[in-house]
Design a protein around this motif. Structure first.
Motif, mmCIF file in Angstrom:
data_model
loop_
_atom_site.group_PDB
_atom_site.id
_atom_site.type_symbol
_atom_site.label_atom_id
_atom_site.label_comp_id
_atom_site.label_asym_id
_atom_site.label_seq_id
_atom_site.Cartn_x
_atom_site.Cartn_y
_atom_site.Cartn_z
ATOM 1 N N HIS A 169 0.817 -1.223 0.000
ATOM 2 C CA HIS A 169 0.000 0.000 0.000
ATOM 3 C C HIS A 169 0.848 1.269 0.000
ATOM 4 O O HIS A 169 0.610 2.178 -0.802
ATOM 5 N N TRP A 170 1.824 1.344 0.897
ATOM 6 C CA TRP A 170 2.572 2.595 1.055
ATOM 7 C C TRP A 170 3.811 2.676 0.167
ATOM 8 O O TRP A 170 4.215 3.772 -0.226
ATOM 9 N N HIS A 171 4.427 1.551 -0.128
ATOM 10 C CA HIS A 171 5.670 1.572 -0.902
ATOM 11 C C HIS A 171 5.516 1.007 -2.305
ATOM 12 O O HIS A 171 6.484 1.033 -3.074
ATOM 13 N N GLY A 172 4.337 0.480 -2.644
ATOM 14 C CA GLY A 172 4.122 -0.053 -3.979
ATOM 15 C C GLY A 172 4.973 -1.259 -4.311
ATOM 16 O O GLY A 172 5.292 -1.496 -5.477
ATOM 17 N N VAL A 173 5.327 -2.056 -3.306
ATOM 18 C CA VAL A 173 6.152 -3.241 -3.525
ATOM 19 C C VAL A 173 5.274 -4.366 -4.086
ATOM 20 O O VAL A 173 4.173 -4.603 -3.591
ATOM 21 N N PRO A 174 5.723 -5.080 -5.123
ATOM 22 C CA PRO A 174 4.944 -6.218 -5.644
ATOM 23 C C PRO A 174 4.707 -7.269 -4.555
ATOM 24 O O PRO A 174 5.537 -7.419 -3.644
#
Length: 273
Positions: A169-174
């Motif tokens: 959500h916050w870092h856009g990590v897959p």
């Protein structure tokens, strides 16, 4: 995004902050937690896929409580709209959260499936709400073996998903990378998470003893058993809501805090190594 190594005492601070922030907005956070549980309960009513859908909603429910705790820390009022926060941040992150939920459901059902090798699936049926737990069943050696095996297998599963919703959500990590970074962060900060778990165990035990004393006093006064049951259920719900409220503080201290995550207050946060 940088991984922080925090001292073991940070685990106690996460518990303290979770309880403190919950009591800033107790009605809003308790209501939000209750609504997330209701949504998962309703999902279980779906034919065939109900339990799997309910399990898949847990990462989103965890994220909703994390965002709500962050808002409460910064003086904002957590609203019911946060229930959908995981699905309102763009198509890419929506797909990532859906995949994360699917992976969690598969992982949990896998744990139940492995435990079924020991007792024919009895523990899984009880845990997932399909069967009533009786004393005779609970005392069966194979049932207890399945229970302890499930607990042992669920621990690494929970570490995989602990930080994953926040990372997506916050870092856009897959999703798959989020699972990897999550378990690495938990293992690198195993001291803090051990203290965190022990502290919450103490809180739950203390609250359970207090609730039991209250129920006993009510029984001596001749008050109805319904009131006593309400106290026990209400206490459990409040404690669970506080626990989920505290999750965001472990995320904040293990990773670089993005915007809208609670900042360290009054020097209370641990120092990263």
């Amino acid at each position: 995004m940088k991984l922080h190594i925090v001292p073991a005492r940070a685990g106690l601070e996460w518990v303290r902050l979770g309880i403190r922030v919950f009591w800033r907005q107790p009605m809003a956070l308790a209501a939000l937690f209750f609504m997330t549980m209701m949504a998962m309960s309703i999902a279980t009513l779906l034919p065939l896929v109900g339990p799997a859908v309910a399990l898949a909603l847990l990462p989103s429910a965890t994220l909703a409580m994390m965002v709500a705790a962050g808002d409460a820390t910064q003086g904002r009022f957590p609203t019911p709209a946060l229930l959908l926060v995981a699905f309102r941040t763009g198509r890419q992150r929506l797909r990532s959260m859906l995949l994360l939920g699917a992976l969690y459901a598969l992982g949990f059902l896998g744990v139940m499936g492995i435990s079924a090798l020991l007792d024919g699936g009895q523990f899984a049926r009880v845990y997932l709400g399909g069967e009533e737990l009786t004393r005779a069943v609970a005392e069966l050696p194979q049932f207890q073996a399945a229970m302890w095996l499930s607990l042992a297998l669920y621990l690494p599963l929970s570490l995989l998903f602990w930080h994953a919703p926040g990372l997506v959500h916050w870092h856009g990590v897959p999703p798959v990378k989020a699972l990897f970074f999550s378990i690495v962060a938990c293992l690198r900060n195993i001291g803090a998470f051990t203290v965190y778990g022990l502290a919450w165990t103490g809180v739950f035990l203390g609250a359970g003893i207090a609730a039991s004393v209250a129920v006993t006093l009510l029984a001596l006064l001749g008050l109805g058993s319904a009131l006593a049951a309400g106290i026990m259920v209400g206490t459990a719900m409040l404690l669970a809501a506080m626990f989920f409220t505290s999750v965001v503080f472990s995320f904040r201290d293990c990773f670089e805090p993005p915007e809208r995550l609670p900042a360290v207050e009054e020097g209370a946060g641990p120092t990263a190594a």
